[in-house]
Enzyme design. Structure first.
Site, PDB file in Angstrom:
ATOM      1  NE  ARG A 172      21.845  -0.107   5.495  1.00 31.78           N
ATOM      2  CZ  ARG A 172      23.048  -0.055   6.078  1.00 31.78           C
ATOM      3  NH1 ARG A 172      23.153   0.162   7.357  1.00 31.78           N
ATOM      4  NH2 ARG A 172      24.140  -0.242   5.374  1.00 31.78           N
ATOM      5  CD  GLN A 210       2.628   1.269  13.948  1.00 31.50           C
ATOM      6  OE1 GLN A 210       1.960   1.309  12.923  1.00 31.50           O
ATOM      7  NE2 GLN A 210       3.855   1.744  13.996  1.00 31.50           N
ATOM      8  N   GLY A 254      14.790   0.415   8.500  1.00 33.77           N
ATOM      9  CA  GLY A 254      15.050   1.392   7.437  1.00 33.77           C
ATOM     10  C   GLY A 254      15.886   0.872   6.304  1.00 33.77           C
ATOM     11  CE1 TYR A 295      -0.126   8.771   8.930  1.00 32.83           C
ATOM     12  CE2 TYR A 295       1.820   7.516   9.540  1.00 32.83           C
ATOM     13  CZ  TYR A 295       0.900   7.925   8.581  1.00 32.83           C
ATOM     14  OH  TYR A 295       1.023   7.506   7.287  1.00 32.83           O
ATOM     15  CB  THR A 332      -0.704   0.922   5.792  1.00 35.38           C
ATOM     16  OG1 THR A 332      -0.626   1.589   7.043  1.00 35.38           O
ATOM     17  CG2 THR A 332      -2.054   1.194   5.160  1.00 35.38           C
ATOM     18  NE  ARG A 361       8.528   1.635  13.081  1.00 29.18           N
ATOM     19  CZ  ARG A 361       8.393   1.442  11.773  1.00 29.18           C
ATOM     20  NH1 ARG A 361       7.317   1.877  11.157  1.00 29.18           N
ATOM     21  NH2 ARG A 361       9.305   0.796  11.091  1.00 29.18           N
ATOM     22  N   GLY A 367      10.415  -4.596   6.463  1.00 32.56           N
ATOM     23  CA  GLY A 367       9.085  -4.335   5.957  1.00 32.56           C
ATOM     24  C   GLY A 367       8.840  -5.032   4.639  1.00 32.56           C
ATOM     25  CG  ASN A 393       2.471  11.477   6.485  1.00 37.22           C
ATOM     26  OD1 ASN A 393       1.905  11.510   5.389  1.00 37.22           O
ATOM     27  ND2 ASN A 393       2.364  10.445   7.307  1.00 37.22           N
ATOM     28  CG  ASN A 424       6.577   6.658   9.840  1.00 31.66           C
ATOM     29  OD1 ASN A 424       7.754   7.018   9.913  1.00 31.66           O
ATOM     30  ND2 ASN A 424       6.244   5.397   9.650  1.00 31.66           N
ATOM     31  CG  HIS A 463       2.497   4.702  14.260  1.00 32.22           C
ATOM     32  ND1 HIS A 463       3.708   5.329  14.069  1.00 32.22           N
ATOM     33  CD2 HIS A 463       2.008   4.442  13.018  1.00 32.22           C
ATOM     34  CE1 HIS A 463       3.927   5.438  12.750  1.00 32.22           C
ATOM     35  NE2 HIS A 463       2.905   4.913  12.101  1.00 32.22           N
TER      36      HIS A 463
HETATM   37  C1  PHB Z   1       1.266   4.335   4.680  1.00 32.66           C
HETATM   38  O1  PHB Z   1       0.117   3.926   4.648  1.00 32.66           O
HETATM   39  O2  PHB Z   1       1.888   4.670   3.675  1.00 32.66           O
HETATM   40  C2  PHB Z   1       1.932   4.456   5.970  1.00 32.66           C
HETATM   41  C3  PHB Z   1       1.205   4.164   7.090  1.00 32.66           C
HETATM   42  C4  PHB Z   1       1.818   4.265   8.306  1.00 32.66           C
HETATM   43  C5  PHB Z   1       3.136   4.646   8.383  1.00 32.66           C
HETATM   44  C6  PHB Z   1       3.845   4.927   7.251  1.00 32.66           C
HETATM   45  C7  PHB Z   1       3.250   4.821   6.040  1.00 32.66           C
HETATM   46  O3  PHB Z   1       3.703   4.775   9.562  1.00 32.66           O
END
Ligand code: PHB
Length: 376
Positions: free
Chosen positions: A278, A109, A308, A191, A36, A238, A330, A246, A189, A186
Site C-alpha cells: 500500500r 515457502q 503489503g 529471487y 526470513t 507468490r 508480516g 532486490n 521479490n 516463491h
Molecule cells: C529478506 O530476507 O529480507 C527477504 C527474504 C525473502 C523475501 C523478502 C525479503 O521474499
C-alpha cells in the site's frame, strides 16, 4: 447475492469468515506472511525454537513459513532453513507437528535465491546461478559483513530441469515426509523464479527468455512438477509484479503479469498470493508506477491473498470489496503471536523490535506475549 457455500457463510466476508484454499480449510482469513528470521541451526535445520515460534502463531488462518531452500545452490542469507536434506525434513516434521498440535495450518515457502547470493553460500565457492549474467545493484550481508552482489552465472538450458525437480522433491518432502499442509512457490521479490519472470533480469534467448510466455515457462514447469508431486490443491504461488526489492523492475508489469496470472488459472492452485505494498509500505510500487494487484485479482479464477502493509480495517475493507479472499500480515505477526485474537477484540498491537528480525535467539522471536498473558 453471491452463492453461499459451506465455507462462505456470509455474503460479505471479513477477516473472521472461514475460507477454503484448495485442500486447506482456514478458520479465518488472517494469514501469516512468510518472513526470513535467519535462526536455522546446524545444517540449516529448523530448531525447537522454530517449532515454538510457529506454534505460538497457530491461530493464524494459515501460516506461510519463512523462505526455505530447495537445494544446495538456493541459499543467499545466513542461517535460512532448507528442505532438501533428511535432517532438515525431520526438523520440519517437528515444526508441522507443533503447529498442528496447537490447532494450526502451515505451508512452507520454497525458494531459490538465484543471483541474490554470494560464493560464500554456494557449494565450492562457485558463482550463484541466474537466468542471465546480470548482477543486482547493491550489497548483501554474507556473515563476513556487507559485500557487493556478484555477477551470477547464466544457467545452461540443460540445467533447468534439475532445478524444476528440486522444487518438486522439496514439495514431496514438505507434504509427505514433514507433514506440512502444502507449499508456497516463491516467485516474488527478486529471487530466482522472479528473475526469470521479469525482463530486467532475463535476457535469455532460449525457450526460457524473450517473450512473456517464455519467461514464465520456468514457473509453469515448477508448478506442473510440484502439482504432480503433491497435488495442485496444496500449492500456492507468490508474485510481486511491481516490487523493486532486490533491484528488480519490468518494462511493462501490467500486461506481463496479467499473462502470467492467466497462465496460472488452469492449475487450480490452492491460492495466488500477491505482494504489492500500500502507499508508503516498503514493498509499494515506485512513485507514479501502476498498481496491478486489482487487475490480477480480476484475471485470476482461484483464491487470492493480498499482502503489503494492511491494517485490520484496510484488510476488512479489501475483503468486503472483493479485492482479495484473504490478507497476509508480516511484521504484526512477529510481535503479536495472537494477532487474530487481537483483531477480534480490537486490542492494540505490540510494536516489533526491528533489531531482532534476523538472527539471534528467543529474544524478539518467541518472547512476545499473547494477550491473555499481557492482561494477567
Ligand atoms: C529478506 O530476507 O529480507 C527477504 C527474504 C525473502 C523475501 C523478502 C525479503 O521474499
Amino acid at each position: 447475492m453471491p452463492q453461499s457455500t459451506d465455507l462462505h457463510s456470509t455474503a460479505i466476508p471479513d477477516l473472521f469468515t472461514p475460507l477454503r484454499l484448495g485442500a486447506i480449510e482456514l478458520p479465518n482469513r488472517v494469514v501469516m506472511a512468510p518472513m526470513t528470521r535467519s535462526r536455522a541451526g546446524e545444517g540449516n535445520c529448523p530448531t525447537a525454537l522454530t517449532a515454538e515460534y510457529y506454534a505460538q502463531r497457530a491461530s493464524a488462518g494459515l501460516i506461510i513459513t519463512e523462505a526455505t531452500q530447495v537445494c544446495d545452490t538456493a541459499q543467499g542469507y545466513p542461517s535460512t532453513p532448507g528442505i532438501h536434506t533428511d535432517a532438515q525434513t525431520l526438523a520440519w516434521r517437528a515444526v508441522a507437528d507443533a503447529v498442528h498440535n496447537a490447532g494450526g495450518r502451515i505451508v512452507t515457502q520454497l525458494w531459490h535465491v538465484g543471483r541474490i547470493s554470494h560464493p560464500r553460500f554456494q557449494p565450492n565457492g562457485a558463482a550463484p546461478v541466474a537466468p542471465s549474467a546480470i548482477a543486482a545493484k547493491g550489497q548483501l550481508f554474507t556473515g563476513a559483513g556487507m559485500e557487493p552482489f556478484p555477477v551470477p552465472r547464466a544457467l545452461e538450458t540443460a540445467e533447468i530441469p534439475a532445478l524444476v525437480r528440486h522444487f518438486a522433491d522439496a514439495a514431496k518432502r514438505a507434504v509427505f515426509d514433514a507433514g506440512l499442509d502444502g507449499v508456497e512457490i516463491h516467485a516474488a521479490n527478486g529471487y530466482l523464479i522472479d528473475q526469470f519472470l521479469r525482463d530486467s533480469t532475463n535476457t535469455r534467448t532460449d525457450q526460457y527468455g524473450g517473450t512473456v510466455e517464455n519467461r514464465c515457462r520456468f514457473l509453469l514447469e515448477i508448478l506442473e512438477a510440484t502439482a504432480h508431486a503433491v497435488g495442485a490443491d496444496r500449492i500456492g504461488v507468490r508474485l510481486s509484479p511491481t516490487g523493486v526489492f532486490n533491484d528488480m523492475s519490468d518494462s511493462d508489469p501490467l500486461p506481463h503479469f496479467l499473462a502470467i496470472t492467466k497462465a496460472l488459472n488452469p492449475f487450480n492452485l490452492a491460492y495466488l498470493h500477491v505482494i504489492e505494498g500500500r502507499p508508503g509500505h516498503h514493498m509499494a510500487p515506485p512513485e507514479g508506477a501502476p498498481h496491478v494487484a486489482s487487475a490480477l485479482r480480476a484475471a485470476y479464477k482461484g483464491p487470492f491473498i493480498l499482502n503489503g502493509g494492511y491494517s485490520r480495517s484496510d484488510a476488512d475493507a479489501a475483503l468486503a470489496k472483493g479485492e482479495a479472499d484473504a490478507v497476509s500480515f508480516g511484521e504484526p505477526f512477529i510481535s503479536n503471536p495472537d494477532l487474530p485474537a487481537r483483531f477480534r477484540v480490537g486490542a492494540s498491537l505490540a510494536e516489533p523490535d526491528r533489531t531482532t528480525y534476523y538472527g539471534g535467539d528467543a529474544k524478539g522471536y518467541t518472547d512476545y506475549p499473547a494477550l491473555e498473558s499481557v492482561a494477567a
